[in-house]
Enzyme design. Sequence first.
Site, PDB file in Angstrom:
ATOM      1  N   HIS A 285     -10.330  -5.011  -3.001  1.00 16.73           N
ATOM      2  CA  HIS A 285      -8.991  -5.222  -2.442  1.00 16.73           C
ATOM      3  C   HIS A 285      -9.086  -5.606  -0.969  1.00 16.73           C
ATOM      4  CE1 HIS A 285     -10.024  -0.935  -2.170  1.00 16.73           C
ATOM      5  NE2 HIS A 285      -9.350  -0.914  -1.031  1.00 16.73           N
ATOM      6  N   PHE A 286      -8.149  -6.436  -0.571  1.00 13.17           N
ATOM      7  CA  PHE A 286      -8.009  -6.838   0.827  1.00 13.17           C
ATOM      8  C   PHE A 286      -6.738  -6.175   1.360  1.00 13.17           C
ATOM      9  CE2 PHE A 286     -11.048 -10.333   1.454  1.00 13.17           C
ATOM     10  CZ  PHE A 286     -11.479 -10.503   0.148  1.00 13.17           C
ATOM     11  N   HIS A 287      -6.864  -5.493   2.503  1.00  6.01           N
ATOM     12  CA  HIS A 287      -5.685  -4.950   3.176  1.00  6.01           C
ATOM     13  C   HIS A 287      -5.180  -6.002   4.173  1.00  6.01           C
ATOM     14  CE1 HIS A 287      -6.638  -0.518   2.458  1.00  6.01           C
ATOM     15  NE2 HIS A 287      -7.843  -1.038   2.283  1.00  6.01           N
TER      16      HIS A 287
ATOM     17  N   HIS B 281     -15.801   3.407   3.790  1.00  2.97           N
ATOM     18  CA  HIS B 281     -14.445   3.939   3.604  1.00  2.97           C
ATOM     19  C   HIS B 281     -13.699   3.350   2.418  1.00  2.97           C
ATOM     20  CE1 HIS B 281     -14.878   6.096   7.342  1.00  2.97           C
ATOM     21  NE2 HIS B 281     -15.287   4.967   7.904  1.00  2.97           N
ATOM     22  N   GLN B 282     -14.439   2.824   1.421  1.00  2.00           N
ATOM     23  CA  GLN B 282     -13.747   2.378   0.212  1.00  2.00           C
ATOM     24  C   GLN B 282     -13.417   3.597  -0.641  1.00  2.00           C
ATOM     25  OE1 GLN B 282     -15.945  -0.285  -2.386  1.00  2.00           O
ATOM     26  NE2 GLN B 282     -14.101  -0.888  -3.496  1.00  2.00           N
TER      27      GLN B 282
ATOM     28  N   ASP C 190       0.855  -1.191   0.000  1.00  2.00           N
ATOM     29  CA  ASP C 190       0.000   0.000   0.000  1.00  2.00           C
ATOM     30  C   ASP C 190       0.893   1.244   0.000  1.00  2.00           C
ATOM     31  OD1 ASP C 190      -3.201   0.584   1.148  1.00  2.00           O
ATOM     32  OD2 ASP C 190      -1.750   2.217   1.060  1.00  2.00           O
ATOM     33  N   ILE C 191       0.523   2.220  -0.836  1.00  2.00           N
ATOM     34  CA  ILE C 191       1.338   3.434  -0.976  1.00  2.00           C
ATOM     35  C   ILE C 191       1.201   4.361   0.240  1.00  2.00           C
ATOM     36  CG2 ILE C 191      -0.325   4.974  -2.118  1.00  2.00           C
ATOM     37  CD1 ILE C 191       1.862   5.575  -4.184  1.00  2.00           C
TER      38      ILE C 191
ATOM     39  N   ASN D 105     -12.977  -3.110   2.516  1.00  2.00           N
ATOM     40  CA  ASN D 105     -14.018  -2.077   2.525  1.00  2.00           C
ATOM     41  C   ASN D 105     -14.867  -2.145   1.253  1.00  2.00           C
ATOM     42  OD1 ASN D 105     -12.893  -1.050   4.925  1.00  2.00           O
ATOM     43  ND2 ASN D 105     -11.485   0.272   3.788  1.00  2.00           N
TER      44      ASN D 105
HETATM   45  P1  AMP Z   1      -9.735   1.666   0.581  1.00  2.00           P
HETATM   46  O1  AMP Z   1     -10.026   2.829   1.465  1.00  2.00           O
HETATM   47  O2  AMP Z   1     -10.050   0.347   1.245  1.00  2.00           O
HETATM   48  O3  AMP Z   1     -10.389   1.799  -0.789  1.00  2.00           O
HETATM   49  O4  AMP Z   1      -8.162   1.667   0.383  1.00  2.00           O
HETATM   50  C1  AMP Z   1      -7.505   2.057  -0.786  1.00  2.00           C
HETATM   51  C2  AMP Z   1      -6.031   1.927  -0.508  1.00  2.00           C
HETATM   52  O5  AMP Z   1      -5.337   2.014  -1.743  1.00  2.00           O
HETATM   53  C3  AMP Z   1      -5.460   3.020   0.400  1.00  2.00           C
HETATM   54  O6  AMP Z   1      -4.900   2.406   1.560  1.00  2.00           O
HETATM   55  C4  AMP Z   1      -4.396   3.688  -0.476  1.00  2.00           C
HETATM   56  O7  AMP Z   1      -3.239   4.070   0.246  1.00  2.00           O
HETATM   57  C5  AMP Z   1      -4.088   2.604  -1.490  1.00  2.00           C
HETATM   58  N1  AMP Z   1      -3.575   3.099  -2.754  1.00  2.00           N
HETATM   59  C6  AMP Z   1      -4.095   4.066  -3.546  1.00  2.00           C
HETATM   60  N2  AMP Z   1      -3.333   4.237  -4.641  1.00  2.00           N
HETATM   61  C7  AMP Z   1      -2.310   3.344  -4.554  1.00  2.00           C
HETATM   62  C8  AMP Z   1      -1.180   3.052  -5.370  1.00  2.00           C
HETATM   63  N3  AMP Z   1      -0.946   3.692  -6.522  1.00  2.00           N
HETATM   64  N4  AMP Z   1      -0.339   2.074  -4.955  1.00  2.00           N
HETATM   65  C9  AMP Z   1      -0.557   1.422  -3.799  1.00  2.00           C
HETATM   66  N5  AMP Z   1      -1.612   1.664  -2.990  1.00  2.00           N
HETATM   67  C10 AMP Z   1      -2.468   2.611  -3.353  1.00  2.00           C
END
Ligand code: AMP
Length: 146
Positions: free
Chosen positions: A107-109, A100-101, A38-39, A94
């Site tokens: 995606h899974f964190h 909070h998506q 994650d960035i 999410n």
């Molecule tokens: P969510 O709130 O569950 O939709 O999380 C989206 C996640 O994507 C966030 O934690 C961001 O930091 C991550 N994210 C967005 N753009 C990138 C990217 N280019 N590379 C890696 N992670 C990203």
Amino acid sequence: MDPWYNILMSETIFLKIISGEIPCHKVYEDESVLAFLDIGPLSPGHTLIIPKEPAATLGELSDESSAAIGRVLPRICRAVKAVSGASDYNVLQNNGSLAHQAVFHVHFHVIPCFEGGEGLQMKWNSGTLDPARGADIAERLREELR
Ligand code: AMP
């Protein structure tokens, strides 16, 4: 289907990561799944696991892609735990902006937790399950799932 849906899907940043248009710190890839750092990590090792299929939310994902993620998710969790040195971690997923998506590609964190607070912070405002209401909801869910 809403024509905006395809436009939205074609423009998610994760689709650009899958195609290689945008770089990522890749940690795993197979024909159906990609995992990368994650960035904006909540803690060191915070990893995202995504299907290559462009579904916005988990309920829209095919059984095949769901199974492909399920097959590798525990292995990726073990790797994140081993490399980050965290004893504990959260798996967060999410769906929808109220939940909070921010990126509308499933995606899974995997988020390692550390003593002192690095990791996922959350409020868990639990209520009390009323037995009659619980019986009704469970019955309706069973009906929906039949
Ligand atoms: P969510 O709130 O569950 O939709 O999380 C989206 C996640 O994507 C966030 O934690 C961001 O930091 C991550 N994210 C967005 N753009 C990138 C990217 N280019 N590379 C890696 N992670 C990203």
